[in-house]
Design a protein around this motif. Structure first.
Motif, mmCIF file in Angstrom:
data_model
loop_
_atom_site.group_PDB
_atom_site.id
_atom_site.type_symbol
_atom_site.label_atom_id
_atom_site.label_comp_id
_atom_site.label_asym_id
_atom_site.label_seq_id
_atom_site.Cartn_x
_atom_site.Cartn_y
_atom_site.Cartn_z
ATOM 1 N N LYS A 16 5.609 4.768 5.092
ATOM 2 C CA LYS A 16 6.150 5.594 6.180
ATOM 3 C C LYS A 16 5.291 5.515 7.446
ATOM 4 C CE LYS A 16 9.070 8.644 3.621
ATOM 5 N NZ LYS A 16 10.120 9.368 4.246
ATOM 6 N N ALA A 18 6.147 3.293 9.648
ATOM 7 C CA ALA A 18 7.175 2.900 10.613
ATOM 8 C C ALA A 18 8.541 3.243 10.044
ATOM 9 C CB ALA A 18 7.095 1.407 10.903
ATOM 10 N N THR A 48 7.440 2.701 15.461
ATOM 11 C CA THR A 48 6.665 3.848 15.022
ATOM 12 C C THR A 48 6.288 4.715 16.220
ATOM 13 O OG1 THR A 48 4.838 4.508 13.569
ATOM 14 C CG2 THR A 48 4.386 2.734 15.145
ATOM 15 N N LEU A 56 -1.433 2.424 11.315
ATOM 16 C CA LEU A 56 -0.648 1.200 11.176
ATOM 17 C C LEU A 56 -1.536 -0.021 11.387
ATOM 18 C CD1 LEU A 56 2.003 -0.403 10.932
ATOM 19 C CD2 LEU A 56 2.308 -0.032 13.388
ATOM 20 N N ILE A 91 9.434 8.683 9.504
ATOM 21 C CA ILE A 91 8.030 8.343 9.282
ATOM 22 C C ILE A 91 7.213 9.597 8.992
ATOM 23 C CG2 ILE A 91 8.069 6.209 10.602
ATOM 24 C CD1 ILE A 91 7.100 7.630 13.025
#
Length: 93
Positions: A16, A18, A48, A56, A91
């Motif tokens: 989660k 993105a 995202t 990320l 997300i």
């Protein structure tokens, strides 16, 4: 890289980090030892929030086959009004 790109995209969405990842096949052109080289690879377009960019980037660095994977953030300057809501609902907080 083709399976690696798909696996990386899957892990990003599963974690989660993105809401969506688009996988675009491409050829990378680069200079190495004064010679032009090309390699097939996949461009991942990752959707995202700015607040998740550090997590990320860490995930990509830890799970990518390159020593220095390219992570570039682009701002969203407009678009469908429903997109931010969909993104936030898809997300982690």
């Amino acid at each position: 890289m083709y399976n690696a790109g798909r696996e990386l995209a899957g892990s990003i969405v599963k974690e989660k980090l993105a809401a969506c990842v688009n996988i675009v096949p491409e050829n990378r052109l680069f200079l190495s030892a004064l010679q032009i080289n090309t390699d097939p690879e996949e461009l991942l377009i990752i959707k995202t929030r700015q607040s998740l960019l550090p997590a990320l980037t860490e995930h990509v660095n830890a799970n990518h086959e390159y020593d220095v994977p390219e992570v570039i953030a682009l701002p969203i300057n407009g678009g469908s009004p429903q997109c931010p809501e969909w993104l936030n609902n898809s997300i982690r907080d």
